[in-house]
Design a protein around this motif. Structure first.
Motif, short mmCIF file in Angstrom:
data_model
loop_
_atom_site.label_atom_id
_atom_site.label_comp_id
_atom_site.label_asym_id
_atom_site.label_seq_id
_atom_site.Cartn_x
_atom_site.Cartn_y
_atom_site.Cartn_z
N ALA A 120 -34.08 28.21 -67.09
CA ALA A 120 -33.67 28.73 -65.99
C ALA A 120 -31.79 28.93 -66.47
N PHE A 121 -31.34 29.43 -65.62
CA PHE A 121 -29.74 29.22 -66.11
C PHE A 121 -28.61 29.65 -64.82
N SER A 122 -28.14 29.55 -64.18
CA SER A 122 -26.37 29.27 -63.91
C SER A 122 -25.24 29.99 -64.50
N LEU A 140 -21.52 29.07 -69.00
CA LEU A 140 -23.01 29.25 -68.71
C LEU A 140 -23.59 27.65 -68.21
N ARG A 141 -24.87 27.76 -67.87
CA ARG A 141 -25.92 26.36 -67.99
C ARG A 141 -27.10 26.23 -67.55
N GLU A 151 -24.72 21.82 -70.17
CA GLU A 151 -23.40 23.50 -69.45
C GLU A 151 -22.62 23.72 -71.40
N GLY A 152 -22.58 24.59 -71.07
CA GLY A 152 -21.65 25.01 -72.35
C GLY A 152 -20.25 25.17 -71.97
N PHE A 160 -19.72 28.43 -60.25
CA PHE A 160 -21.29 28.80 -61.20
C PHE A 160 -22.33 29.53 -59.93
N GLY A 161 -22.71 30.95 -59.94
CA GLY A 161 -23.71 31.20 -58.75
C GLY A 161 -24.22 30.32 -58.60
N ASP A 162 -25.28 31.41 -57.79
CA ASP A 162 -26.73 29.87 -57.33
C ASP A 162 -27.91 30.23 -58.93
N TRP A 163 -28.27 29.54 -59.27
CA TRP A 163 -29.86 29.24 -60.49
C TRP A 163 -30.89 30.72 -59.96
N SER A 164 -30.67 31.37 -61.13
CA SER A 164 -31.99 32.24 -61.30
C SER A 164 -32.75 31.37 -60.67
N ASP A 165 -34.74 32.72 -60.91
CA ASP A 165 -35.83 31.57 -60.76
C ASP A 165 -35.57 30.79 -61.82
#
Length: 200
Positions: A120-122, A140-141, A151-152, A160-165
């Motif tokens: 997953a990523f954010s 991104l992380r 975390e890059g 940072f936004g919400d995590w993806s699925d």
């Protein structure tokens, strides 16, 4: 909503087939797409790139332009590479990269520990500012299969936004949204990314 998402995936797969990007890592190599909701508004989606069959994205690196100061034009995050592996013995044997911006330098890869893989990523994105120097995506992380977070080495503008699925079996490809160079006008480079989940 599910019908719309399914239609988007079908259109993407048809585009990949027409453009010759379906091969060993094509539709049989992934089952779904994961995205975030806070990507930047500029640019167009480039081509997708996939890990080879049997490989999973176990690490990543980023292309980042350092802060330019006044009166420079900042673009921050310009590119993302996935480092595909098949166990610890074959780390860093295959790197995939969709389109990247022209500015910045590539970081050293960050790897999931103990042979894990990305799931997953954010995305860290600076909201549009008018007037001002827009940068869109800054960093991104990733979350690894064992729960570790990487975390890059990006820049700190935006949030940072919400995590993806999460991908049940790991990430095996990516596609970036890039704004091309605009001459003397404000550049943002990388705005968004979507990732493909492996099917096996």
């Amino acid at each position: 909503m599910k019908r719309v998402a399914g239609a988007k995936l079908l259109l993407l797969l048809l585009w990949m087939t027409r453009c010759g990007h379906v091969g060993s890592g094509g539709p049989s190599g992934h089952t779904s797409v994961i995205e975030v909701t806070n990507g930047g508004p500029w640019g167009d989606w480039a081509w997708p790139e996939m890990c080879p069959d049997g490989f999973f994205a176990s690490g990543f690196s980023t292309k980042v332009e350092p802060q330019q100061g006044i009166p420079g034009d900042d673009t921050a995050l310009n590119g993302i590479r996935l480092h595909c592996a098949r166990g610890n013995a074959e780390r860093n044997t295959h790197v995939v990269e969709s389109q990247s911006g022209r500015w910045g330098v590539w970081s050293e890869p960050l790897w999931c520990p103990r042979g894990g893989y990305l799931v997953a990523f954010s995305l860290r994105v600076e909201a549009p500012v008018t007037p001002g120097d827009n940068t869109a995506a800054n960093n991104l992380r990733f979350r690894c299969s064992d729960g570790a977070e990487l975390e890059g080495p990006g820049l700190a503008w935006g949030e940072f936004g919400d995590w993806s699925d999460s991908c049940p079996k790991g990430v095996c490809g990516l596609q970036t949204k890039i704004e091309p160079p605009r001459g003397l006008r404000d550049d943002t480079a990388l705005n968004d990314v979507r990732l493909f989940c492996c099917s096996s």
